[in-house]
Design a protein around this motif. Sequence first.
Motif, PDB file in Angstrom:
ATOM      1  N   UNK A 218     -53.234  40.947  71.950  1.00 31.31           N
ATOM      2  CA  UNK A 218     -52.732  39.882  71.079  1.00 31.31           C
ATOM      3  C   UNK A 218     -51.337  40.161  70.525  1.00 31.31           C
ATOM      4  N   UNK A 219     -51.031  41.387  70.076  1.00 31.41           N
ATOM      5  CA  UNK A 219     -49.673  41.622  69.565  1.00 31.41           C
ATOM      6  C   UNK A 219     -48.570  41.350  70.580  1.00 31.41           C
ATOM      7  N   UNK A 220     -48.848  41.594  71.864  1.00 30.88           N
ATOM      8  CA  UNK A 220     -47.842  41.365  72.902  1.00 30.88           C
ATOM      9  C   UNK A 220     -47.938  39.979  73.519  1.00 30.88           C
ATOM     10  N   UNK A 221     -48.911  39.172  73.083  1.00 30.46           N
ATOM     11  CA  UNK A 221     -49.050  37.827  73.613  1.00 30.46           C
ATOM     12  C   UNK A 221     -49.507  37.779  75.057  1.00 30.46           C
ATOM     13  N   UNK A 222     -50.361  38.725  75.446  1.00 27.31           N
ATOM     14  CA  UNK A 222     -50.807  38.817  76.835  1.00 27.31           C
ATOM     15  C   UNK A 222     -52.035  37.941  77.077  1.00 27.31           C
ATOM     16  N   UNK A 223     -52.150  37.415  78.293  1.00 27.04           N
ATOM     17  CA  UNK A 223     -53.375  36.786  78.754  1.00 27.04           C
ATOM     18  C   UNK A 223     -54.117  37.846  79.557  1.00 27.04           C
ATOM     19  N   UNK A 224     -55.027  38.571  78.921  1.00 28.72           N
ATOM     20  CA  UNK A 224     -55.648  39.730  79.555  1.00 28.72           C
ATOM     21  C   UNK A 224     -56.938  40.062  78.838  1.00 28.72           C
ATOM     22  N   UNK A 225     -57.763  40.896  79.468  1.00 25.37           N
ATOM     23  CA  UNK A 225     -58.990  41.329  78.829  1.00 25.37           C
ATOM     24  C   UNK A 225     -59.785  42.262  79.713  1.00 25.37           C
ATOM     25  N   UNK A 226     -60.664  43.050  79.086  1.00 22.38           N
ATOM     26  CA  UNK A 226     -61.502  44.001  79.812  1.00 22.38           C
ATOM     27  C   UNK A 226     -62.835  43.398  80.234  1.00 22.38           C
ATOM     28  N   UNK A 227     -63.182  42.234  79.741  1.00 22.24           N
ATOM     29  CA  UNK A 227     -64.453  41.606  80.076  1.00 22.24           C
ATOM     30  C   UNK A 227     -64.174  40.161  80.483  1.00 22.24           C
ATOM     31  N   UNK A 228     -64.454  39.777  81.748  1.00 19.14           N
ATOM     32  CA  UNK A 228     -64.111  38.425  82.205  1.00 19.14           C
ATOM     33  C   UNK A 228     -64.678  37.312  81.329  1.00 19.14           C
ATOM     34  N   UNK A 229     -65.890  37.477  80.815  1.00 18.79           N
ATOM     35  CA  UNK A 229     -66.492  36.409  80.011  1.00 18.79           C
ATOM     36  C   UNK A 229     -65.750  36.187  78.701  1.00 18.79           C
ATOM     37  N   UNK A 230     -64.905  37.138  78.290  1.00 19.58           N
ATOM     38  CA  UNK A 230     -64.145  37.016  77.053  1.00 19.58           C
ATOM     39  C   UNK A 230     -62.727  36.503  77.288  1.00 19.58           C
ATOM     40  N   UNK A 231     -62.338  36.289  78.542  1.00 17.43           N
ATOM     41  CA  UNK A 231     -61.006  35.770  78.830  1.00 17.43           C
ATOM     42  C   UNK A 231     -60.886  34.316  78.387  1.00 17.43           C
ATOM     43  N   UNK A 232     -59.712  33.890  77.938  1.00 17.74           N
ATOM     44  CA  UNK A 232     -59.496  32.463  77.684  1.00 17.74           C
ATOM     45  C   UNK A 232     -59.742  31.671  78.971  1.00 17.74           C
ATOM     46  N   UNK A 233     -60.204  30.419  78.875  1.00 16.42           N
ATOM     47  CA  UNK A 233     -60.521  29.636  80.076  1.00 16.42           C
ATOM     48  C   UNK A 233     -59.384  29.578  81.090  1.00 16.42           C
ATOM     49  N   UNK A 234     -58.155  29.417  80.610  1.00 15.96           N
ATOM     50  CA  UNK A 234     -57.024  29.340  81.535  1.00 15.96           C
ATOM     51  C   UNK A 234     -56.842  30.644  82.292  1.00 15.96           C
TER      52      UNK A 234
END
Length: 431
Positions: free
Chosen positions: A209-225
Amino acid sequence: MTMNRARRLLLGMGLLGATGPLLAAPPRRLDRELAAIAADPACELASLSVLAIRAGQVSYAYQCGRRFIGHDGLPDKNVGPDTLFRIASISKMMTTLGLMRLLEDGKVSLDADVSGYLGFTLRNPHFPGQSITLRHLLTHTSSLRDDAGYSWGADVALKDVIDARMFAANAGPGAYFTYCNLGWGVIGTVMERVTGERFDRLMRRLLIEPLGLQAGYLPSELPPKALANLATLYRKRTVDTEVWDATGPWIAQVDDYSVKPPAVLDRYVIGTNATPFSPTGGLRISARDMGIVMRMLMGQGMQLLKPATLSLMFSRQWTYDGRNGDTSDGLFHCWGLGNEQFPDETGTRLVESGGFPAVGHLGDAYGLMSVFAFDPKRRNGMIVLVGGTSTDPFAPVNKGKYSSLARFQERILTALYRGAIVPKLVPNNSA
C-alpha cells in the motif's frame, strides 16, 4: 504457439518516474529481438514481461505471449503492462523489505534467538547449544533444510512439524550455506508473532500500500482488477509425472482461476504457520510494479527504508570460499540479507559483455523463471518474468554459456542490457 502482437510501454509518469531521452538503438529492434527469443523452438516461452531501468529511470518495457491460454471455449488473454505473475523466490527479497521495516521499528533484532519470537524453541538437535537467528535465516546459514517439506496447510502449526529431519547433521547455524525455503516460512511466522497481523495483510501494510502496488501474497485477497490480470503459469510438462513434451500443449501449473475462484483462507491462527501465504515465493506482482520497488531501492521515488538500513540489507554477508556452502551447481556465490549478489566475474556475471555487477534475486517455480537485478552504484536494473517454458530449462541443451542461468535468460538479459541500458543516448527531437 504463435506469439501475440508484441506491446511495448515506455513509462513516463507516476511512481515509475519519467523516462530519459530516447535510446540510440530503436526500441522496436529490441522488441523484435526479445520476441524471437520467446519464440525460439529450442525453449519457447509461454509469456514474457521485462522492464529496464537506466540511471534510475525506466528506459524500456515490453511484453509478449499469453497470460492465459484459451481452452474449452475460453479465449486467449495476452500479457500486458499490468499483468501480475507469481514471481517465485524474488518474493523472499520482498518479504525481507517488510522485515527490515520491523527492524527499524525495533520489533526484531537480526541476532536474537528466533525462539523468543516464535514462542517455541527452534534448535538444530545436532547442535542444541547454538541459537538460530534472523541473520542466519536471511543468509541461508540457519542449518534448516527443505528435505522434509517447507509448506503446510493453515491448520498445521510449525512447532508441530519442524523436527530433526529438517536440520543438517554436519553443520550448525552460521557454518554453511544451503538455500532453504523453509527459513522464509519461519521468518513470516516471526513477523506475524511480533505484530499480531496475518502475513499477507502485514506485507500489504508494510510494502504494497505505501508504494501503491497492485500486488499480494494470496490471490483471493487481490483487488478484482489485479486478479483479472493475473497470469497463469505454464509448462509443456505434466504436473505430477513431470514429463516434458515440446510438441504437446501448454499445461497450466498454477494460478488458473478460469473455472473456480482462488481459495479463501478464513480459518487461520495468526503466528502459528505463515507458509500458506508463501513468504518464500508467493507474491503476485507485475514487472511494472516491481520497477517501482527497484527504483525505491535505488533511492528514487517514495522511500520506505532508511539508507543505512538498505546498506545493511545489501551488504555482503556470505561469500563462497570453496568449502562453506552448496552453490547449487554454481548458482550461488554471494549473499546479503535476503538477496543474492552477482559480482561481474566469471561464473556470476549476468550479461555476456560484462559491466553489470548487481544485487537482487532470482526465481524459479511452477514454470515461472524470474530475475530482479540492479546495480546500486549506477542505478541500472533489469526485471524479467517468464511465465513458462516448452522444454526443461535445466536440460544440457538449454544450459547457459557463461553462467548458471538458462541460455534463454542469458540472451534476454544481454539483449536488455545492450538495447536499453548501455546505448549512447540521443536527444528526443533527433530520434
